[in-house]
Design a protein around this motif. Structure first.
Motif, PDB file in Angstrom:
ATOM      1  N   ILE A 213     102.453 -24.541  -2.822  1.00  0.00           N
ATOM      2  CA  ILE A 213     103.685 -23.746  -2.953  1.00  0.00           C
ATOM      3  C   ILE A 213     104.888 -24.681  -2.848  1.00  0.00           C
ATOM      4  CG2 ILE A 213     105.053 -21.888  -1.931  1.00  0.00           C
ATOM      5  CD1 ILE A 213     102.481 -20.649  -0.937  1.00  0.00           C
ATOM      6  N   PRO A 214     105.899 -24.534  -3.704  1.00  0.00           N
ATOM      7  CA  PRO A 214     107.068 -25.416  -3.649  1.00  0.00           C
ATOM      8  C   PRO A 214     107.749 -25.390  -2.279  1.00  0.00           C
ATOM      9  CG  PRO A 214     107.060 -24.134  -5.675  1.00  0.00           C
ATOM     10  CD  PRO A 214     105.954 -23.592  -4.824  1.00  0.00           C
ATOM     11  N   SER A 215     108.281 -26.540  -1.899  1.00  0.00           N
ATOM     12  CA  SER A 215     108.914 -26.660  -0.583  1.00  0.00           C
ATOM     13  C   SER A 215     110.078 -25.694  -0.415  1.00  0.00           C
ATOM     14  CB  SER A 215     109.395 -28.102  -0.380  1.00  0.00           C
ATOM     15  OG  SER A 215     108.307 -29.000  -0.369  1.00  0.00           O
ATOM     16  N   SER A 216     110.848 -25.480  -1.486  1.00  0.00           N
ATOM     17  CA  SER A 216     111.993 -24.581  -1.380  1.00  0.00           C
ATOM     18  C   SER A 216     111.548 -23.163  -1.064  1.00  0.00           C
ATOM     19  CB  SER A 216     112.798 -24.603  -2.681  1.00  0.00           C
ATOM     20  OG  SER A 216     111.981 -24.200  -3.783  1.00  0.00           O
ATOM     21  N   VAL A 217     110.434 -22.727  -1.666  1.00  0.00           N
ATOM     22  CA  VAL A 217     109.912 -21.386  -1.395  1.00  0.00           C
ATOM     23  C   VAL A 217     109.390 -21.300   0.035  1.00  0.00           C
ATOM     24  CG1 VAL A 217     108.178 -19.679  -2.062  1.00  0.00           C
ATOM     25  CG2 VAL A 217     109.357 -21.007  -3.814  1.00  0.00           C
ATOM     26  N   ILE A 218     108.723 -22.345   0.480  1.00  0.00           N
ATOM     27  CA  ILE A 218     108.190 -22.359   1.843  1.00  0.00           C
ATOM     28  C   ILE A 218     109.315 -22.243   2.855  1.00  0.00           C
ATOM     29  CG2 ILE A 218     107.038 -23.805   3.558  1.00  0.00           C
ATOM     30  CD1 ILE A 218     105.329 -24.932   1.311  1.00  0.00           C
ATOM     31  N   VAL A 219     110.382 -22.996   2.650  1.00  0.00           N
ATOM     32  CA  VAL A 219     111.480 -23.013   3.616  1.00  0.00           C
ATOM     33  C   VAL A 219     112.263 -21.712   3.582  1.00  0.00           C
ATOM     34  CG1 VAL A 219     113.670 -24.121   4.215  1.00  0.00           C
ATOM     35  CG2 VAL A 219     111.687 -25.517   3.602  1.00  0.00           C
ATOM     36  N   LEU A 220     112.670 -21.277   2.386  1.00  0.00           N
ATOM     37  CA  LEU A 220     113.581 -20.144   2.277  1.00  0.00           C
ATOM     38  C   LEU A 220     112.871 -18.797   2.439  1.00  0.00           C
ATOM     39  CD1 LEU A 220     115.831 -21.359  -0.682  1.00  0.00           C
ATOM     40  CD2 LEU A 220     116.302 -21.474   1.761  1.00  0.00           C
ATOM     41  N   LYS A 221     111.640 -18.679   1.965  1.00  0.00           N
ATOM     42  CA  LYS A 221     110.963 -17.377   1.986  1.00  0.00           C
ATOM     43  C   LYS A 221     110.113 -17.183   3.235  1.00  0.00           C
ATOM     44  CE  LYS A 221     107.962 -14.359  -0.748  1.00  0.00           C
ATOM     45  NZ  LYS A 221     107.175 -14.208  -2.003  1.00  0.00           N
ATOM     46  N   HIS A 222     109.475 -18.238   3.705  1.00  0.00           N
ATOM     47  CA  HIS A 222     108.530 -18.093   4.808  1.00  0.00           C
ATOM     48  C   HIS A 222     109.118 -18.596   6.130  1.00  0.00           C
ATOM     49  CE1 HIS A 222     105.378 -16.929   2.002  1.00  0.00           C
ATOM     50  NE2 HIS A 222     105.675 -17.994   1.259  1.00  0.00           N
ATOM     51  N   ALA A 223     109.460 -19.862   6.190  1.00  0.00           N
ATOM     52  CA  ALA A 223     109.908 -20.443   7.467  1.00  0.00           C
ATOM     53  C   ALA A 223     111.236 -19.863   7.934  1.00  0.00           C
ATOM     54  CB  ALA A 223     110.012 -21.962   7.325  1.00  0.00           C
ATOM     55  N   LEU A 224     112.205 -19.758   7.024  1.00  0.00           N
ATOM     56  CA  LEU A 224     113.531 -19.300   7.426  1.00  0.00           C
ATOM     57  C   LEU A 224     113.503 -17.857   7.905  1.00  0.00           C
ATOM     58  CD1 LEU A 224     116.475 -20.146   7.687  1.00  0.00           C
ATOM     59  CD2 LEU A 224     116.850 -19.329   5.354  1.00  0.00           C
ATOM     60  N   ARG A 225     112.675 -17.040   7.301  1.00  0.00           N
ATOM     61  CA  ARG A 225     112.585 -15.641   7.723  1.00  0.00           C
ATOM     62  C   ARG A 225     112.061 -15.546   9.149  1.00  0.00           C
ATOM     63  NH1 ARG A 225     109.694 -10.623   4.470  1.00  0.00           N
ATOM     64  NH2 ARG A 225     110.137  -9.024   6.045  1.00  0.00           N
TER      65      ARG A 225
END
Length: 305
Positions: A213-225
């Protein structure tokens, strides 16, 4: 879900409002006779006693409190001694200015803090991380009145870009909102950084990376939430603190908010305005806590269970 949360809110709000009303009444009662501040200097003692009797201040404390609570339950919020009118409209007239300043300050804080916290977490122990940490410490070290005065000197006096006092337009809001927002941005940025670093170290993040999964998706969709709950908590606490009074900033920029009104009411012993202002702030605080609880459930579905 919403109805259940609303029911809990009502059950919590009733005893809290009662306790706050009791504490405020006792504190105001202990300040003494307000007629001393209002009668003319040439008034006689007989004139003062007639005014005391007219306002019912010659009654025992428990009688005054029962009358005060009875009036509240009937929707009578008392008369302002200083303004000579009902206290509630006086308070509600200042409330929009306070809400506007609070919203502006929080927008400034979030716009600065969230991107800064994310960049600092993604570039841990780099110059970017150190710069964000340094700016966070600096924002806490600078007093609000000093920041406000510097902004006035730069943008109001030297550059003549923005108005430096009063309210009435978006331009009037910018300087006081920036003054208050930067004070909270530092703490919020550090919290976003710490929460995001903790979330990025979890197993589900490693699994997501292993899946490609792209890093941007991991950070913004999963980790940041998952890192958002502590930030939401701090934001709600900051909003409550601003509602309680941003007196220094309001004074520096002559902003017509609740802070100035309450201080003026304390000086003049305008008991009705003090009591209603604090009750309004309490109601707003309860509403913010209610909204925060709903946001928790929206961000993290596990909390619903």
């Amino acid at each position: 879900m919403i109805l259940r949360a609303l029911g809990r809110f009502v059950l919590q709000a009733v005893p809290v409002l009662y306790i706050v009303s009791l504490i405020v009444f006792v504190l105001v009662y202990l300040t003494g006779d307000p007629t001393v501040m209002l009668i003319p200097e040439d008034a006689t003692e007989a004139d003062r006693l007639r005014l005391v009797a007219a306002w019912g201040l010659d009654q025992p404390a428990h009688v005054q409190y029962l009358r005060y609570m009875g009036n509240l339950l009937r929707g009578d919020f008392g008369q302002s001694y200083y303004y000579g009118t009902s206290a509630l409209p006086v308070v509600l007239e200042r409330l929009p200015a306070t809400l506007l300043l609070t919203a502006g300050a929080m927008v400034v804080a979030i716009v600065i803090a969230v991107p800064a916290g994310i960049f600092a977490a993604l570039r841990r122990n780099t110059p970017v991380d150190f710069a964000v940490s340094g700016m966070a410490v600096l924002s806490k070290a600078m007093p609000n009145f000093w920041v406000g005065i510097m902004l006035i000197l730069i943008f109001g006096v030297q550059l003549r870009l923005l108005p430096v006092s009063g309210a009435g337009s978006f331009a009037h809001l910018i300087l006081p909102a920036v003054t208050l927002g930067t004070a909270f941005a530092g703490d919020l940025a550090k919290l976003v950084r710490a929460s995001l670093l903790e979330a990025l170290g979890q197993d589900y993040i490693r699994t997501a990376r292993a899946k490609g999964i792209p890093s941007s998706v991991i950070v913004l969709k999963h980790a940041l939430r998952n890192a958002a709950i502590p930030a939401v908590t701090m934001t709600s606490l900051n909003v409550i603190a601003l509602l309680g009074g941003a007196l220094i900033t309001e004074t520096v920029f002559a902003w017509p908010g609740l802070g100035q009104l309450v201080v003026q009411a304390i000086y003049t012993k305008d008991m009705a305005v003090i009591q209603i202002a604090i009750l309004v702030i309490t109601v707003m605080t309860l509403l913010i806590n209610f909204i925060t609880d709903l946001l928790y459930r929206l961000i993290d579905p596990r909390i619903r269970l």
